[in-house]
Design an enzyme around this catalytic site. Structure first.
Site: not given
Ligand code: GLN
Length: 308
Positions: A65, A68, A192, A244, A262
């Site tokens: 993530s 992003k 994505y 988050y 993650v």
């Molecule tokens: N690729 C992961 C997902 O879409 C990214 C989520 C994350 O890093 N929090 O679930």
């Protein structure tokens, strides 16, 4: 006397040795579950070109993530303020992959850093071109910002995510139903999944984020990446939404804009000073790196780095 950066990084790194392996490696993406939980890397790059690092700072990990932040940068450049009609900028207070708010809020995600919001941002990055060109643009942007011409996508992780990304398919289809995705769901999600599967080291990530510490201008290359206004906004959203439903806790503990993934990485910005990247794959209950957060808390406190 101000604390010496190299000393503090070495000290914090040594303190983390006792914590190696804490937290739980993300296993909902099978290819990520195989990562060694005991890894720990830390890298700081300052606006005046100094660097300090500890441990596995040169070992590539899955950006997840944290990508992003960079797709938001690209989308703001392409769409400007019009982006905010399609995605909000409020913390969600919900998990990163939650769908609950989307129906009441008519397919407009709370912010660009939860999965739903990031999927809309990726849709903008796709405008006017195919999936291959969009993925190449995201990868090349990272290569340039990180000063890492070999930086690349882990295709196994991308495939693994695509094969198990049921929630992301649900989010994307739901938003398409509200006409908040313009491109085919499959194209948006393939883009994505590939952006999330980029492999990057702490050292490269800190380097790549440095423009956000310097009002959108990369202080080492002199290149303008985004306008000062956009850089401010990206930092504001990192501060309020980058972790988050633990964004408040991160602001409380670390006091700096940050974005987690993650894969266990966290990019953190010290305005006017530096960018920090930390990596430790074990996650806490909310899905943020457990040891990474602890390291940042100590580093920020000892360097007296905080926006507050
Ligand atoms: N690729 C992961 C997902 O879409 C990214 C989520 C994350 O890093 N929090 O679930």
């Amino acid at each position: 006397m101000p604390a010496d950066l190299a000393d503090v990084v070495a000290e914090v790194g040594r303190e983390m040795e006792a914590h190696r392996g804490e937290g739980r490696v993300a296993d909902y993406i099978p290819a990520l579950a195989r990562v060694d939980a005991r890894r720990f890397g830390l890298a700081v790059v300052t606006c005046d070109g100094r660097t300090a690092e500890y441990g596995d700072a040169w070992v590539p990990f899955s950006i997840q993530s944290i990508s992003k932040v960079f797709t938001l940068t690209l989308a703001l450049k392409r769409q400007g303020e019009a982006l905010w009609t399609r995605v909000g900028r409020e913390p969600s207070g919900s998990r990163f992959n939650s769908i609950v708010q989307l129906e009441a809020e008519r397919g407009v995600p709370r912010n660009p850093f939860i999965n739903a919001g990031a999927i809309v941002v990726t849709d903008v990055v796709l405008d006017g071109r195919g999936f291959d060109a969009a993925v190449a643009d995201i990868r090349d942007t990272l290569r340039e910002l990180a000063d890492a011409p070999n930086l690349d996508i882990d295709t196994e992780v991308a495939r693994s995510e695509a094969a198990t990304g049921f929630r992301n398919y649900a989010l994307a289809n739901f938003m398409r139903g509200f006409d908040n995705l313009k491109h085919p769901v499959e194209d948006v999600l393939q883009t994505y999944f590939n952006q999330c599967a980029l492999r990057i080291t702490c050292r490269q990530l800190a380097r790549a984020g440095l423009f956000l510490a310097a009002e959108g201008l990369d202080p080492l290359s002199g290149r303008r990446v985004v306008s000062p206004e956009h850089a401010r906004r990206i930092n504001a959203i990192m501060m309020t939404c980058g972790h988050y439903d633990a964004s408040g806790d991160f602001a409380f503990k670390v006091g700096l804009p940050g974005k987690s993934g993650v894969g266990g990485g966290i990019l953190t910005i010290v305005p006017d000073q530096a960018a920090i990247a930390v990596w430790s794959p074990g996650l806490n209950d909310v899905g943020n790196s457990q040891v990474g957060t602890l390291a940042l808390e100590r580093l920020a406190s000892r360097m007296r780095w905080s926006v507050f």
